[in-house]
Enzyme design. Structure first.
Site, PDB file in Angstrom:
ATOM      1  N   ASP A 143       0.821  -1.219   0.000  1.00 25.28           N
ATOM      2  CA  ASP A 143       0.000   0.000   0.000  1.00 25.28           C
ATOM      3  C   ASP A 143       0.857   1.273   0.000  1.00 25.28           C
ATOM      4  OD1 ASP A 143      -2.176   1.660   0.042  1.00 25.28           O
ATOM      5  OD2 ASP A 143      -2.609   1.396   2.182  1.00 25.28           O
ATOM      6  N   GLU A 144       1.567   1.466  -1.090  1.00 23.29           N
ATOM      7  CA  GLU A 144       2.344   2.694  -1.295  1.00 23.29           C
ATOM      8  C   GLU A 144       1.872   3.344  -2.593  1.00 23.29           C
ATOM      9  OE1 GLU A 144       6.765   2.316  -0.001  1.00 23.29           O
ATOM     10  OE2 GLU A 144       6.250   0.416  -0.965  1.00 23.29           O
TER      11      GLU A 144
END
Ligand code: NAG
Ligand code: NAG
Ligand code: NAG
Ligand code: NAG
Length: 286
Positions: A143-144
């Protein structure tokens, strides 16, 4: 005759026992824009087993298109998937699990800001489609780079990734679902309950060169990678030290990033020697 059959069966039994190496699993992210996923099959321990147990194709992106989250594969990722029979199947036949990782796409939408369980479930179907269509062993989430809040999108929320995981686990009851422990999705999961966290198979530390187990309720030590190394960035002595700590503290995963092309058996062999007590050979593949 019977004696011979028994002898052969015993021999086969011993061989397969030898091939099941003991110790933590080793995971490799491969940046497939510039490296071959085949690299994961080229490192073999003295007993014939693989150094790498999980190969992760890095990476797909979450895009937003016509008001829907979509699963986007860039041309390099798509080329591997389209050649699954030549690129994915042979790794699996060698005993390596192949996952596809999903990264944010800078559109403001990501796995941590679905507005409803329904929206999360619709995207879970798209994730499952990738797994089924290309015969993958599962999916990984990183989740970047979603850029939450941009382009008029909502900020991350506490329920989104949980909704998504519940829906995805229904779509993929037996497949691997793994999490690179970073970003709001990971943060909210660590604050959530064991029922939701336990839907993952594994999670690992995202900070290369450090030892820091994810704190996700529902996951046991055997499902956690505390040690994370960047093969081209972490000193080999640090990689060995983190392997020792992994064994001493009983964690089940050793995470590596980016297994680039070429013979890196000096480096890989150094940490594998600690993890598995065996030497490593760089072997041709396929
Ligand atoms: C975006 O939507 C259009 C129309 O529905 C579709 O043709 C296209 O493939 C979609 N793109 C992605 C990346 O999903
Ligand atoms: C992954 O986790 C799910 C849920 O706990 C489990 O049912 C499944 O067997 C696991 N898959 C593998 C390959 O370990
Ligand atoms: C865990 O969280 C899920 C999702 O929010 C919820 O449905 C469930 O009731 C919770 N379970 C417990 C034991 O609190
Ligand atoms: C790989 O590198 C190691 C260490 O430098 C070397 O001993 C070995 O011969 C090389 N293997 C191949 C197949 O090139």
């Amino acid at each position: 005759m019977h004696f011979l059959r028994l002898a052969i069966l015993t021999l086969v039994g011993h061989l397969s026992m030898v091939l099941a190496k003991k110790g933590p699993i080793t995971v490799a992210y491969v940046e497939v824009n510039s490296n071959s996923i085949d690299n994961t099959a080229r490192y073999q321990l003295a007993d014939g087993s693989n150094v790498f147990d999980i190969a992760i194709i890095f990476a797909s992106n979450l895009h937003y298109n016509n008001s829907h989250a979509t699963w986007y594969n860039n041309p390099n990722v798509q080329a591997i998937l389209d050649k699954a029979a030549a690129e994915i199947k042979p790794l699996q036949q060698k005993g390596i699990k192949v996952l596809l990782s999903l990264l944010g796409g800078g559109t403001g939408k990501g796995i941590a800001n679905f507005a409803s369980a329904k929206e999360a479930a619709a995207f879970a179907k798209k994730a499952a489609y990738q797994v089924h269509t290309y015969g993958l062993d599962g999916v990984d989430f990183d989740d970047e780079y979603a850029d939450y809040g941009s382009n008029g999108m909502p900020p991350a929320n506490a329920q989104s990734f949980g909704w998504f995981l519940e829906a995805l686990r229904k779509e993929l009851p037996d497949k691997l679902i793994t999490l690179y422990n970073i970003g709001p999705a990971a943060q909210y999961l660590s604050e959530g309950n064991a029922t939701v966290g336990g839907m993952l198979n594994y999670s690992w530390n995202p900070y290369y060169g450090s030892f820091s187990p994810p704190a996700i309720p529902g996951l046991k030590k055997k499902q956690l990678g505390a040690a994370a190394i960047a093969i081209e960035g972490t000193a080999v002595d640090t990689a060995k030290k983190l392997a020792t700590e992994t064994l001493q503290q009983g964690y089940g995963v050793y995470l590596t990033y980016n297994l680039a092309n070429g013979n890196q058996s000096d480096y890989v062999g150094a940490f594998a020697q600690v993890l598995y007590g065996q030497s490593t050979k760089y072997v041709p593949f396929p």
